[in-house]
Design a protein around this motif. Structure first.
Motif, PDB file in Angstrom:
ATOM      1  N   CYS A 215       0.850  -1.193   0.000  1.00  0.00           N
ATOM      2  CA  CYS A 215       0.000   0.000   0.000  1.00  0.00           C
ATOM      3  C   CYS A 215       0.879   1.235   0.000  1.00  0.00           C
ATOM      4  O   CYS A 215       1.926   1.255   0.647  1.00  0.00           O
TER       5      CYS A 215
ATOM      6  N   PHE B  16       0.433   5.703  -0.015  1.00  0.00           N
ATOM      7  CA  PHE B  16      -0.498   6.810   0.177  1.00  0.00           C
ATOM      8  C   PHE B  16      -0.029   7.973  -0.672  1.00  0.00           C
ATOM      9  O   PHE B  16       1.162   8.208  -0.831  1.00  0.00           O
ATOM     10  N   ARG B  17      -0.993   8.697  -1.240  1.00  0.00           N
ATOM     11  CA  ARG B  17      -0.637   9.784  -2.143  1.00  0.00           C
ATOM     12  C   ARG B  17      -1.592  10.943  -1.979  1.00  0.00           C
ATOM     13  O   ARG B  17      -2.612  10.825  -1.327  1.00  0.00           O
TER      14      ARG B  17
ATOM     15  N   ALA C  89      -8.529   5.897  -4.830  1.00  0.00           N
ATOM     16  CA  ALA C  89      -7.584   4.785  -4.796  1.00  0.00           C
ATOM     17  C   ALA C  89      -7.377   4.238  -6.200  1.00  0.00           C
ATOM     18  O   ALA C  89      -8.153   4.521  -7.107  1.00  0.00           O
TER      19      ALA C  89
ATOM     20  N   LEU D 185      -3.609   4.599  -2.251  1.00  0.00           N
ATOM     21  CA  LEU D 185      -4.766   5.156  -1.553  1.00  0.00           C
ATOM     22  C   LEU D 185      -4.550   6.648  -1.323  1.00  0.00           C
ATOM     23  O   LEU D 185      -3.514   7.053  -0.807  1.00  0.00           O
ATOM     24  N   HIS D 186      -5.520   7.439  -1.717  1.00  0.00           N
ATOM     25  CA  HIS D 186      -5.457   8.883  -1.489  1.00  0.00           C
ATOM     26  C   HIS D 186      -5.589   9.112   0.013  1.00  0.00           C
ATOM     27  O   HIS D 186      -6.401   8.476   0.692  1.00  0.00           O
ATOM     28  N   TRP D 187      -4.792  10.017   0.545  1.00  0.00           N
ATOM     29  CA  TRP D 187      -4.824  10.263   1.998  1.00  0.00           C
ATOM     30  C   TRP D 187      -6.221  10.633   2.484  1.00  0.00           C
ATOM     31  O   TRP D 187      -6.617  10.292   3.592  1.00  0.00           O
TER      32      TRP D 187
ATOM     33  N   THR E 176      -8.982   9.421   1.654  1.00  0.00           N
ATOM     34  CA  THR E 176      -9.827   8.239   1.816  1.00  0.00           C
ATOM     35  C   THR E 176     -10.089   7.969   3.292  1.00  0.00           C
ATOM     36  O   THR E 176     -11.170   7.572   3.685  1.00  0.00           O
ATOM     37  N   PHE E 177      -9.098   8.238   4.126  1.00  0.00           N
ATOM     38  CA  PHE E 177      -9.202   7.921   5.548  1.00  0.00           C
ATOM     39  C   PHE E 177      -9.991   8.954   6.330  1.00  0.00           C
ATOM     40  O   PHE E 177     -10.139   8.835   7.545  1.00  0.00           O
TER      41      PHE E 177
END
Length: 97
Positions: free
Chosen positions: A8, A10-11, A18, A33-35, A37-38
């Motif tokens: 994984c 993060f970007r 994602a 995964l785009h930051w 997303t969280f």
């Protein structure tokens, strides 16, 4: 889902929450995964992760892909709709709706 080990990353890219990177032989080995997303509700984070893991096994969005994702998350169609709506409102700037 039977997915092999996936790295994984993060970007802070534009657009998608994602993506998966294809490796040699067409297999996906890295989930991006785009930051942001969280910052989603946890049930949508689960959906995004499962969505990308399904791509480790099946490329594209054909019937086989949706069957696999549906076995992991039977409510995947509802979650997709919820994420689409939230994405339009939050990421596309339509917060007045």
């Amino acid at each position: 889902m039977g997915a092999e080990e996936v790295r994984c990353a993060f970007r802070a890219g534009r657009g998608r929450v994602a993506a998966t990177d294809p490796a040699q032989g067409g297999r996906h080995t890295r989930a991006l995964l785009h930051w942001a997303t969280f910052q989603l509700p946890i049930h949508l984070v689960d959906y995004v992760v499962a969505y990308e893991l399904a791509h480790v096994r099946v490329s594209g969005h054909g019937p086989e892909y949706w069957r696999l994702l549906g076995r992991a998350l039977p409510e995947c169609r509802r979650l997709k709709s919820e994420l689409d709506e939230l994405g339009r409102r939050v990421w596309m700037g339509d917060l007045a709706s």
